[in-house]
Design a protein around this motif. Structure first.
Motif, PDB file in Angstrom:
ATOM      1  N   SER A  76      17.574  12.762  15.705  1.00  0.00           N
ATOM      2  CA  SER A  76      17.004  13.152  16.992  1.00  0.00           C
ATOM      3  C   SER A  76      15.588  12.612  17.154  1.00  0.00           C
ATOM      4  N   SER A  77      14.783  12.720  16.102  1.00  0.00           N
ATOM      5  CA  SER A  77      13.408  12.227  16.136  1.00  0.00           C
ATOM      6  C   SER A  77      13.368  10.707  16.276  1.00  0.00           C
ATOM      7  N   CYS A  78      14.224  10.025  15.530  1.00  0.00           N
ATOM      8  CA  CYS A  78      14.250   8.561  15.578  1.00  0.00           C
ATOM      9  C   CYS A  78      14.706   8.050  16.945  1.00  0.00           C
ATOM     10  N   VAL A  79      15.712   8.693  17.530  1.00  0.00           N
ATOM     11  CA  VAL A  79      16.188   8.278  18.849  1.00  0.00           C
ATOM     12  C   VAL A  79      15.061   8.365  19.865  1.00  0.00           C
ATOM     13  N   GLU A  80      14.283   9.442  19.807  1.00  0.00           N
ATOM     14  CA  GLU A  80      13.133   9.573  20.700  1.00  0.00           C
ATOM     15  C   GLU A  80      12.118   8.469  20.429  1.00  0.00           C
ATOM     16  N   GLY A  81      11.900   8.154  19.150  1.00  0.00           N
ATOM     17  CA  GLY A  81      10.966   7.090  18.806  1.00  0.00           C
ATOM     18  C   GLY A  81      11.409   5.736  19.314  1.00  0.00           C
ATOM     19  N   PHE A  82      12.691   5.438  19.181  1.00  0.00           N
ATOM     20  CA  PHE A  82      13.207   4.172  19.701  1.00  0.00           C
ATOM     21  C   PHE A  82      13.033   4.085  21.213  1.00  0.00           C
ATOM     22  N   THR A  83      13.099   5.227  21.876  1.00  0.00           N
ATOM     23  CA  THR A  83      12.963   5.257  23.333  1.00  0.00           C
ATOM     24  C   THR A  83      11.535   4.952  23.779  1.00  0.00           C
ATOM     25  N   CYS A  84      10.541   5.491  23.064  1.00  0.00           N
ATOM     26  CA  CYS A  84       9.163   5.399  23.558  1.00  0.00           C
ATOM     27  C   CYS A  84       8.305   4.354  22.848  1.00  0.00           C
ATOM     28  N   ILE A  85       8.821   3.681  21.826  1.00  0.00           N
ATOM     29  CA  ILE A  85       8.045   2.653  21.119  1.00  0.00           C
ATOM     30  C   ILE A  85       8.688   1.292  21.333  1.00  0.00           C
ATOM     31  N   ASP A  86       7.902   0.321  21.754  1.00  0.00           N
ATOM     32  CA  ASP A  86       8.347  -1.067  21.869  1.00  0.00           C
ATOM     33  C   ASP A  86       7.690  -1.850  20.738  1.00  0.00           C
ATOM     34  N   HIS A  87       8.482  -2.128  19.710  1.00  0.00           N
ATOM     35  CA  HIS A  87       7.920  -2.776  18.522  1.00  0.00           C
ATOM     36  C   HIS A  87       7.354  -4.158  18.838  1.00  0.00           C
ATOM     37  N   SER A  88       7.894  -4.837  19.830  1.00  0.00           N
ATOM     38  CA  SER A  88       7.420  -6.188  20.152  1.00  0.00           C
ATOM     39  C   SER A  88       5.975  -6.194  20.638  1.00  0.00           C
ATOM     40  N   ARG A  89       5.453  -5.029  21.049  1.00  0.00           N
ATOM     41  CA  ARG A  89       4.080  -4.930  21.538  1.00  0.00           C
ATOM     42  C   ARG A  89       3.140  -4.287  20.515  1.00  0.00           C
ATOM     43  N   HIS A  90       3.629  -4.066  19.325  1.00  0.00           N
ATOM     44  CA  HIS A  90       2.835  -3.344  18.335  1.00  0.00           C
ATOM     45  C   HIS A  90       1.648  -4.169  17.864  1.00  0.00           C
ATOM     46  N   GLU A  91       0.498  -3.509  17.749  1.00  0.00           N
ATOM     47  CA  GLU A  91      -0.694  -4.103  17.169  1.00  0.00           C
ATOM     48  C   GLU A  91      -1.286  -3.121  16.169  1.00  0.00           C
ATOM     49  N   GLY A  92      -1.606  -3.590  14.970  1.00  0.00           N
ATOM     50  CA  GLY A  92      -2.181  -2.735  13.947  1.00  0.00           C
ATOM     51  C   GLY A  92      -2.305  -3.499  12.650  1.00  0.00           C
ATOM     52  N   VAL A  93      -3.196  -3.035  11.760  1.00  0.00           N
ATOM     53  CA  VAL A  93      -3.462  -3.774  10.525  1.00  0.00           C
ATOM     54  C   VAL A  93      -2.412  -3.495   9.454  1.00  0.00           C
ATOM     55  N   HIS A  94      -1.631  -2.427   9.627  1.00  0.00           N
ATOM     56  CA  HIS A  94      -0.638  -2.065   8.609  1.00  0.00           C
ATOM     57  C   HIS A  94       0.654  -2.834   8.855  1.00  0.00           C
ATOM     58  N   PRO A  95       1.268  -3.424   7.816  1.00  0.00           N
ATOM     59  CA  PRO A  95       2.527  -4.139   8.032  1.00  0.00           C
ATOM     60  C   PRO A  95       3.632  -3.193   8.485  1.00  0.00           C
ATOM     61  N   CYS A  96       4.541  -3.717   9.273  1.00  0.00           N
ATOM     62  CA  CYS A  96       5.710  -2.941   9.694  1.00  0.00           C
ATOM     63  C   CYS A  96       6.784  -3.913  10.163  1.00  0.00           C
ATOM     64  N   MET A 175      23.165  -4.138  14.339  1.00  0.00           N
ATOM     65  CA  MET A 175      23.103  -5.479  14.904  1.00  0.00           C
ATOM     66  C   MET A 175      22.009  -6.313  14.244  1.00  0.00           C
ATOM     67  N   LYS A 176      21.969  -7.587  14.609  1.00  0.00           N
ATOM     68  CA  LYS A 176      20.855  -8.439  14.224  1.00  0.00           C
ATOM     69  C   LYS A 176      19.581  -7.865  14.838  1.00  0.00           C
ATOM     70  N   PRO A 177      18.489  -7.760  14.090  1.00  0.00           N
ATOM     71  CA  PRO A 177      17.267  -7.136  14.624  1.00  0.00           C
ATOM     72  C   PRO A 177      16.784  -7.798  15.907  1.00  0.00           C
ATOM     73  N   CYS A 178      16.263  -6.968  16.813  1.00  0.00           N
ATOM     74  CA  CYS A 178      15.698  -7.473  18.060  1.00  0.00           C
ATOM     75  C   CYS A 178      14.239  -7.049  18.156  1.00  0.00           C
ATOM     76  N   GLY A 179      13.504  -7.671  19.063  1.00  0.00           N
ATOM     77  CA  GLY A 179      12.073  -7.429  19.167  1.00  0.00           C
ATOM     78  C   GLY A 179      11.707  -6.007  19.514  1.00  0.00           C
ATOM     79  N   LYS A 180      12.440  -5.361  20.407  1.00  0.00           N
ATOM     80  CA  LYS A 180      12.073  -4.019  20.852  1.00  0.00           C
ATOM     81  C   LYS A 180      12.144  -3.010  19.715  1.00  0.00           C
ATOM     82  N   TYR A 181      13.204  -3.070  18.909  1.00  0.00           N
ATOM     83  CA  TYR A 181      13.391  -2.080  17.849  1.00  0.00           C
ATOM     84  C   TYR A 181      12.922  -2.574  16.484  1.00  0.00           C
ATOM     85  N   GLY A 182      12.966  -3.899  16.257  1.00  0.00           N
ATOM     86  CA  GLY A 182      12.717  -4.400  14.908  1.00  0.00           C
ATOM     87  C   GLY A 182      13.831  -3.953  13.986  1.00  0.00           C
ATOM     88  N   ILE A 183      13.487  -3.696  12.723  1.00  0.00           N
ATOM     89  CA  ILE A 183      14.471  -3.198  11.762  1.00  0.00           C
ATOM     90  C   ILE A 183      13.858  -2.023  11.008  1.00  0.00           C
TER      91      ILE A 183
END
Length: 329
Positions: A76-96, A175-183
């Motif tokens: 449930s928590s992860c589904v909400e996270g996938f909804t509100c986070i766009d990994h392709s726009r992520h900026e930060g010093v920590h790898p992900c 699926m093959k990873p995509c920009g919005k979700y990553g892996i």
């Protein structure tokens, strides 16, 4: 599954999400661990802690529940996270590698590592069903084929590289990873703590040298992984402190005090004392003329996590993290 004296088998997930700058999103992800989409509360579940770092743009949520309910809560928590986070726009010093970067399942009481591996695999399968297009890699006791550790799996996927292309990664589930979700990494292991030690310097080169010196893979402390990052105008040594079954043989009586042990389902686990890690970093930093300015544990030790989980669940305090608002990084 067997139960503890508390009467229930308890499991923790230290959910790592690639978001810290939008506090509303973090609140939504935390609350989603407690309630399903119809607003019904997940029983025997609590979010004990939320720890966020602006420079990292990363948060760690400590979700605890029974072995029967942890899967539903985490999904449930992860589904909400996938909804509100766009990994392709992520900026930060920590790898992900993903918007939901890591879903580790840890036993607290009355449940084995093998059972935690089954829970983790179930979470991965459910997520790719509920969120078409998301992708998972498996590690630890969820990775039946190879049982590769998280660090080894991350290294093989390029997680430690600054600019890793997720499009080139093959998923274990989905699926093959995509920009919005990553892996997303999903797995199970003995409890892993996150401990951050701040150096009073902006010299990242010295910080990286200290991280190398304490990292087990490069001859440092057993069960310790470490990286150095710029953080709030200083340098932080970010450590993963793993629990393990085997204390090294032929250690001196003085060195025995470096290890802390605990027990789950007849197994004994140990980890390097956080005080010993802190002292080691302080000594290495002093040799470079650098002082440390503080040490922060992200959440709890495994023993503290179990006791706090029992208290929060038995008292029905699902939003326990709101009692710990002052521990945001």
């Amino acid at each position: 599954m067997t139960s503890s004296k508390f009467g229930k088998s308890l499991v923790a997930c230290l959910l790592n999400v690639s978001e810290a700058r939008n506090k509303d999103n973090i609140e939504r992800i935390a609350r989603a661990a407690l309630f399903n989409i119809r607003g019904q509360k997940h029983p025997d579940t609590a979010v004990l802690n939320v720890f966020s770092n602006y420079d990292y743009n990363r948060s760690v949520l400590t979700i605890v529940s029974t072995s029967e309910w942890i899967g539903k809560s985490v999904v449930s928590s992860c589904v909400e996270g996938f909804t509100c986070i766009d990994h392709s726009r992520h900026e930060g010093v920590h790898p992900c590698l993903g918007g939901i970067d890591l879903v580790p399942i840890y036993p607290l009481s009355g449940v084995t590592l093998e059972q935690c591996g089954e829970i983790a695999r179930g979470i991965a399968e459910e997520l790719v069903t509920q969120v078409p297009g998301c992708s998972m890699f498996l590690f630890g006791y969820a990775d039946i084929a190879e049982m590769r550790s998280l660090a080894d799996k991350r290294r093989s996927l390029g997680w430690f590289r600054k600019n890793c292309n997720v499009d080139e990664i093959k998923a274990d589930v989905g699926m093959k990873p995509c920009g919005k979700y990553g892996i997303t990494g999903v797995g199970a292991s003995p409890y892993v703590m996150n401990c951050n030690i701040t150096l009073d310097t902006q010299d990242l080169t010295s910080g990286k040298a200290i991280a190398t010196a304490i990292r087990e893979r490069t001859g440092g402390l057993k069960g310790v992984q470490a990286m150095a990052f710029p953080n709030k105008g200083q340098v932080e040594i970010a450590c993963n402190v793993e629990s393990f079954r085997d204390i090294p043989e032929n250690i001196s009586a003085a060195d025995v005090d470096k290890y802390v042990s605990y027990h789950i389902c007849g197994d004994t686990f140990s980890y390097i004392s956080l005080h010993h890690i802190e002292a080691k970093v302080q000594n290495l930093a002093a040799c470079k003329g650098i002082k440390t300015t503080g040490t922060a544990l992200v959440g709890f030790t495994p023993q503290e996590c179990r006791v706090t989980a029992e208290y929060a669940i038995s008292h029905g305090i699902g939003e326990f993290w709101k009692r710990r608002q002052g521990v945001f990084m």
